[in-house]
Design a protein around this motif. Structure first.
Motif, PDB file in Angstrom:
ATOM      1  N   GLY A  77       1.966   6.024   3.601  1.00 23.23           N
ATOM      2  CA  GLY A  77       1.796   5.947   2.076  1.00 23.23           C
ATOM      3  C   GLY A  77       2.845   6.927   1.510  1.00 23.23           C
ATOM      4  N   THR A 104       3.987   4.809  -1.799  1.00 17.53           N
ATOM      5  CA  THR A 104       2.756   4.510  -2.723  1.00 17.53           C
ATOM      6  C   THR A 104       2.884   5.833  -3.474  1.00 17.53           C
ATOM      7  N   LYS A 158      -7.832   6.739   1.933  1.00 14.97           N
ATOM      8  CA  LYS A 158      -8.030   5.545   1.196  1.00 14.97           C
ATOM      9  C   LYS A 158      -9.448   5.273   1.023  1.00 14.97           C
TER      10      LYS A 158
END
Length: 376
Positions: free
Chosen positions: A12, A15, A207
């Motif tokens: 991640g 992101t 998440k």
């Protein structure tokens, strides 16, 4: 000040970086910054700055800033040049601190490079590569010091002592910054810009809507892998923050109430963590600022209210160099008031009348939140 975002592939990092760069400082406020696609100069969220700007009815408001660098994903063997190893290690060497992104969510659609989720294994992989790279650097430098040491050069002897202590720690699989040294040895070791000397903040990426290791089961127990991770954080006195990079990326174009409404919807009102409300990216930026041991003082007036970044413990003349290098030598005194006291009384005139504005000299240690006016 630069913080490098590092981690294994598919944890991640990008992101998170994309969510961070939405908060980039407008280029006109920092004309000296050349912004690379993998670099973001990010504003440090600070309610005090906004309130002072409204107080002064300032035409311009300039926040403090921290630079985040998105560094290529690391793989095992980076210290030996595997993957983008050499580039990875060079990029980290140029940063002041490391934000190590660690995945704590399971998702069959996002393959983990090592096949399964184990945050402590991931941390050990990354830290080991940093340790191995530093061992090479230290060993090479020790070899090049031989001639100077044989001549009895004092500086070389101090550096040799520092590097031997460092190498001993690295060989035990420990980060160099924990190696015990006296003040002179620490200065000598710092010159090598060792990777494991850098401050590290762990960014635990979860998440919402998926299976996260920090969630409790029906009996109220957390996943064993998460317990092990938390034990490591506590035992090593590590800095860490939990972020849902996916949600932060989704919300990067929203502001205010709309942002909070969508945050709750996207997080599914997840009660297992504190991520249902509040801005995770803002929290991360502030943590990064704290990690670098930075504080903020302010100047405010009709033309501009600005947050100035300095190191904790700086005296007033040193703090003035954030504005201009001449301030250190030309410093005479500074007029200072705490930001909240200024707002409370409503005007500079009232603050002077009440004796709240102090005159401080060269020995004054600037405090976080001081509003300052320099006299030179």
């Amino acid at each position: 000040m630069k913080i490098g975002i590092v981690g294994l592939p598919n944890v991640g990092k990008s992101t998170l970086f994309n969510a961070l760069t939405k908060k980039s400082v407008p280029a006109e406020n920092y004309p000296f910054c050349t912004i690379d696609p993998s670099v973001g100069v990010v504003a440090v969220p600070d309610e005090r700055l906004d309130r002072l700007s409204r107080f002064s009815n300032s035409e311009k408001t300039v926040p403090a800033a921290v630079e985040f660098v998105d560094i290529a994903g690391l793989v095992k063997g980076a210290s030996e040049g595997e993957g983008l190893g050499n580039q990875f290690l060079t990029n980290i060497r140029e940063t002041d601190a490391i934000a190590e992104v660690v995945r704590i969510f399971e998702d069959d659609d996002v393959i983990h490079v090592d096949g399964g989720i184990d945050p402590m294994r991931d941390i050990e992989v990354i830290n080991l590569e940093l340790i191995l790279a530093d061992m090479q650097t230290v060993t090479k430098r020790l070899g090049s010091l031989d001639k100077e040491v044989k001549r009895g050069d004092k500086e070389a002897l101090i550096e040799q002592s520092a590097l031997k202590k460092t190498l001993e720690f690295l060989e035990l699989g420990k980060l160099a910054r924990y190696a015990p040294m006296d003040e002179k040895e620490a200065v000598a070791a710092k010159k090598l810009q060792l990777l494991t000397m850098k401050l590290i903040m762990y960014v635990l990426n979860r998440k919402s809507g998926g299976k996260n290791l920090d969630e409790h089961d029906a009996s109220g127990q957390a996943d064993d892998r998460y317990k092990k991770l938390m034990n490591f954080m506590l035992e090593s006195d590590a800095k860490w923050v939990v972020v849902d990079a996916g949600i932060e990326h989704e919300l990067k174009d929203l502001e205010g109430e709309d942002k909070e409404v969508f945050r709750k919807e996207l997080s599914g009102n997840d009660s297992s963590t504190s991520l249902g409300t509040g801005d995770g990216i803002d929290h991360l930026i502030r943590k990064g600022y704290e990690l670098l041991e930075l504080i903020t003082y302010f100047t405010t007036g009709k033309d501009e209210t600005r947050a100035w970044t300095i190191k904790r413990g700086w005296t007033a003349p040193l703090a003035g160099t954030a504005i201009h290098t001449d301030f250190k030598d030309k410093f005479v005194r500074a007029e200072i008031i705490e930001w909240d006291k200024l707002l409370e009384v409503g005007s500079y005139a009232a603050a002077r009348e009440k004796g709240l504005i102090r005159t401080e000299g060269k020995e004054y240690v600037v405090k976080d939140g001081d509003v300052m006016e320099f006299r030179i």
